[in-house]
Design a protein around this motif. Structure first.
Motif, short mmCIF file in Angstrom:
data_model
loop_
_atom_site.label_atom_id
_atom_site.label_comp_id
_atom_site.label_asym_id
_atom_site.label_seq_id
_atom_site.Cartn_x
_atom_site.Cartn_y
_atom_site.Cartn_z
N UNK A 77 7.65 8.03 -3.87
CA UNK A 77 6.34 8.54 -3.75
C UNK A 77 6.26 10.01 -4.15
N UNK A 78 7.30 10.78 -3.62
CA UNK A 78 7.15 12.23 -3.84
C UNK A 78 7.30 12.47 -5.36
N UNK A 79 8.27 11.60 -5.96
CA UNK A 79 8.66 11.63 -7.33
C UNK A 79 7.02 11.41 -8.24
N UNK A 80 6.31 10.33 -7.82
CA UNK A 80 5.07 9.98 -8.36
C UNK A 80 4.31 11.19 -8.28
N UNK A 81 4.18 11.79 -6.98
CA UNK A 81 3.11 12.73 -6.78
C UNK A 81 3.68 14.16 -7.79
N UNK A 115 0.64 -1.19 -0.04
CA UNK A 115 -0.21 -0.10 0.05
C UNK A 115 0.69 1.19 -0.07
N UNK A 116 0.43 2.34 -0.89
CA UNK A 116 1.45 3.29 -0.95
C UNK A 116 1.22 4.28 0.43
N UNK A 117 2.24 5.00 0.78
CA UNK A 117 2.37 5.77 1.96
C UNK A 117 1.35 6.96 1.78
N UNK A 118 0.03 6.97 1.30
CA UNK A 118 -0.67 8.17 1.19
C UNK A 118 -0.68 9.00 2.14
N UNK A 119 -0.70 8.92 3.56
CA UNK A 119 -0.81 9.97 4.47
C UNK A 119 0.54 10.58 4.45
N UNK A 120 1.63 10.30 4.14
CA UNK A 120 2.88 10.97 4.29
C UNK A 120 2.85 11.92 2.84
N UNK A 121 2.39 11.34 1.73
CA UNK A 121 2.31 12.06 0.39
C UNK A 121 1.52 13.10 0.57
N UNK A 122 0.33 12.93 1.28
CA UNK A 122 -0.73 14.22 1.05
C UNK A 122 -0.49 15.37 1.98
N UNK A 123 0.18 15.18 2.75
CA UNK A 123 1.06 16.30 3.62
C UNK A 123 1.27 17.48 2.62
N UNK A 124 2.26 16.96 1.38
CA UNK A 124 2.80 18.13 0.58
C UNK A 124 1.71 18.63 -0.41
N UNK A 125 0.61 18.05 -0.12
CA UNK A 125 -0.63 18.82 -0.81
C UNK A 125 -1.63 19.23 -0.05
N UNK A 126 -1.42 19.31 1.21
CA UNK A 126 -2.56 19.90 2.18
C UNK A 126 -2.16 20.89 3.20
N UNK A 127 -0.74 20.57 3.86
CA UNK A 127 -0.33 21.65 4.70
C UNK A 127 1.22 21.83 4.54
N UNK A 128 1.80 22.96 4.84
CA UNK A 128 3.03 23.43 4.34
C UNK A 128 4.03 22.61 5.63
N UNK A 185 2.47 13.51 -11.03
CA UNK A 185 0.89 13.70 -11.07
C UNK A 185 0.82 15.13 -11.25
N UNK A 186 1.35 16.03 -10.62
CA UNK A 186 1.19 17.49 -10.61
C UNK A 186 1.41 17.98 -11.81
N UNK A 187 2.57 17.92 -12.53
CA UNK A 187 3.17 18.26 -13.56
C UNK A 187 2.25 17.83 -14.92
N UNK A 188 1.66 16.86 -14.70
CA UNK A 188 0.79 16.23 -15.91
C UNK A 188 -0.79 16.68 -15.60
N UNK A 189 -1.00 17.29 -14.42
CA UNK A 189 -2.32 17.78 -14.25
C UNK A 189 -3.25 16.74 -14.02
#
Length: 406
Positions: A320-324, A1-14, A327-331
Motif C-alpha cells: 500500500x505504501x508502494x502504491x501511495x 478493501x485497501x487499508x486507507x487509514x494506515x496509508x493516510x497517516x503518511x500523508x497527514x501526520x508525522x 501516486x505521489x511521484x506521479x502527482x
C-alpha cells in the motif's frame, strides 16, 4: 478493501515520530517464504543457490547473483558491508548483509534501488518486480501557488515517509524553495528526538492508572495483536503499557521502515534540513502536542477499530505504501482525492484527522497571504490535507484566493 487509514497517516501526520519514543524491542527472525521469486524487467532471476527468503516482511536475496542480474558487479563484502560497482562507480550499500548458509543476503530493495531500479510487488504471484527507472524524469509530486498582492505562498503536499527514489525533486520545487523567505510545516520534525518530545509521547500514550492495553481492547483484538507480534519476533505483551493509538502507529512503522521508507527521507524533513542550512525561519502550523492530542482524543472504540485495521492490513502495508509512493511521484490528484475522501466513511476519524486540522492550516496560510509584504512562503504539509470539499485548497478558494497547480 485497501487499508486507507494506515496509508493516510503518511500523508497527514508525522507518524514516524512515535516509534522513536517507544522502547526498542528485541526481534528474532520470522519464518521464511521460500516461494518468493524475483524478476528483473520481466525476466526471472534463476538462482543456482540461495533462493530469496523473507524475514519479518523483508525480502532478502543473494548479493552476488542479484547484483549481476541487475547489470552490476559485486566488489566485496567485508564484515557485512557490501560494495557494488554500478555504471562504473563503486557504491557502498546502507544495509548490512547477513550470512545465511554461507551466502551473503541483502534486502532486495536496498540493492535494487542502489542499482537504479524501482521495486514493486505482485501479490498474486508472490513476485518482487525490479524495473529500471526512467532516466532524467523527476517526480511530479504536488505543488500549488497562491498570490495576494506582493505575497506568494507555495503549497507542497508532503509524504512524511519516503525513500531515495523520490529525489531529486522537480526543478519547480527547488526554485520555489530557493526564493522562499519562510518555510512552513505541520511541525518541525527535526526536533522529534528531543527529550521533551519523547516524554510527551510516553506521558500521553501510556497508561498510568495501573491498567494495561489488555484492559482497554477486546480479548479478540488483544489475541490478534499478540499473534502478530510473536510472528514478528516480539513478545506478545511488548506494547501492554501503551494506548491503542501508539501501538497502531508503531506496528505500521515496523513494516515501512524495513521496506526502506523512513521519516528521515520525508519531503517535509528534506526541506527543513535545507532551511536550517540556509538559515530560513521555520514556521509550525501545528504543534507536536496538538498532533499527539488529536490521536489521544479519539474515542476508545475508534482507537480499537484503527488498531484492528493496522493488524489486518499489516502484511499489505508495504504494498500500500508502494502504491501511495507511486501516486505521489506521479502527482495523481485523482488517486490522492480517492485516498483522502475514503476516510470520510468514518466521521469521527475524518473530522479529527483532516477536517478540523484543515481549518487551522487554512487560517494560518490566510494570515501569511494577508501580510501585505513582498514575501514568499513555502508551505509543506501532508498531501491529504489539500483536496476535497473540506480540503485546504477549497477553504482558501472560499476566502477568495485563486490557486494554480505547478
Amino acid at each position: 478493501m485497501k487499508p486507507w487509514k494506515n496509508m493516510l497517516l503518511s500523508l497527514t501526520v508525522s507518524v514516524g515520530l512515535f516509534a522513536s519514543s517507544v522502547p526498542a524491542l528485541a526481534a528474532t527472525p520470522a519464518a521464511s517464504a521460500p516461494d518468493t521469486s524475483i524478476q528483473v524487467n520481466g525476466k526471472a532471476i534463476d538462482y543456482s543457490h540461495g533462493e530469496a527468503i523473507v524475514k519479518k516482511g523483508t525480502t532478502l536475496v543473494p548479493v552476488r547473483l542479484t547484483v549481476e542480474a541487475l547489470g552490476g558487479k559485486l566488489q566485496d563484502v567485508k564484515n557485512g558491508t557490501v560494495r557494488i560497482v554500478v555504471n562504473g562507480k563503486t557504491v557502498t550499500l546502507k544495509e548490512k548483509a547477513q550470512l545465511i548458509g554461507g551466502v551473503s543476503f541483502i534486502p532486495v530493495r536496498s540493492l535494487a534501488e542502489t542499482a537504479g531500479y524501482d521495486v514493486r510487488w505482485d501479490r498474486q504471484t508472490h513476485t518482487v518486480l525490479l524495473v529500471s527507472k526512467a532516466t532524467g524524469e523527476a517526480a511530479r509530486g504536488f505543488l500549488w501557488e497562491v498570490k495576494n498582492g506582493p505575497t506568494t505562498v507555495y503549497l507542497v503536499g508532503s509524504m512524511h515517509i519516503a525513500d531515495d527514489s523520490f529525489y531529486p525533486l522537480r526543478d519547480e520545487f527547488e526554485k520555489a524553495f530557493a526564493e522562499a523567505d519562510y518555510l512552513g510545516v505541520e511541525i518541525d520534525v527535526s526536533k522529534a528526538a528531543d527529550e521533551a518530545q519523547q516524554k510527551m509521547v510516553l506521558e500521553m500514550g501510556s497508561y498510568t492508572d495501573g491498567t494495561t492495553l489488555k484492559d482497554h481492547i477486546s480479548a479478540q483484538t488483544y489475541k490478534e495483536l499478540g499473534e502478530l507480534l510473536k510472528a514478528n519476533g516480539l513478545k506478545a505483551d511488548a506494547f501492554d503499557q501503551f494506548k491503542p493509538w501508539v501501538v497502531e502507529t508503531t506496528i505500521g512503522s515496523l513494516q515501512t521502515s524495513e521496506a526502506g521508507y523512513e521519516a528521515e527521507a520525508g519531503i517535509d524533513l528534506h526541506f527543513i534540513q535545507q532551511a536550517v542550512k540556509n538559515k530560513i525561519p521555520v514556521l509550525e502550523l501545528e504543534t507536536y502536542e496538538s498532533q499527539l492530542g488529536m490521536f489521544n482524543g479519539l474515542s476508545d472504540e475508534l482507537q480499537e477499530r484503527n488498531l484492528k485495521a493496522a493488524i489486518e492490513g499489516f502484511d499489505t502495508v508495504v504494498d500500500s505504501t508502494d502504491e501511495m509512493a507511486e501516486m505521489w511521484k506521479s502527482g495523481d490528484e485523482k488517486a490522492l482525492l480517492e485516498m483522502t475522501t475514503a476516510i470520510a466513511a468514518d466521521p469521527e476519524y475524518y473530522k479529527a484527522l483532516l477536517v478540523d486540522r484543515n481549518v487551522g492550516m487554512a487560517d494560518k496560510i490566510d494570515g501569511y497571504l494577508k501580510s501585505g509584504k513582498a514575501e514568499e512562503y513555502f508551505i509543506v504539509v501532508g498531501a491529504a490535507h489539500y483536496l476535497g470539499n473540506e480540503g485546504v485548497l477549497k477553504l482558501l478558494e472560499d476566502k477568495g484566493y485563486t490557486i494554480s497547480r505547478k
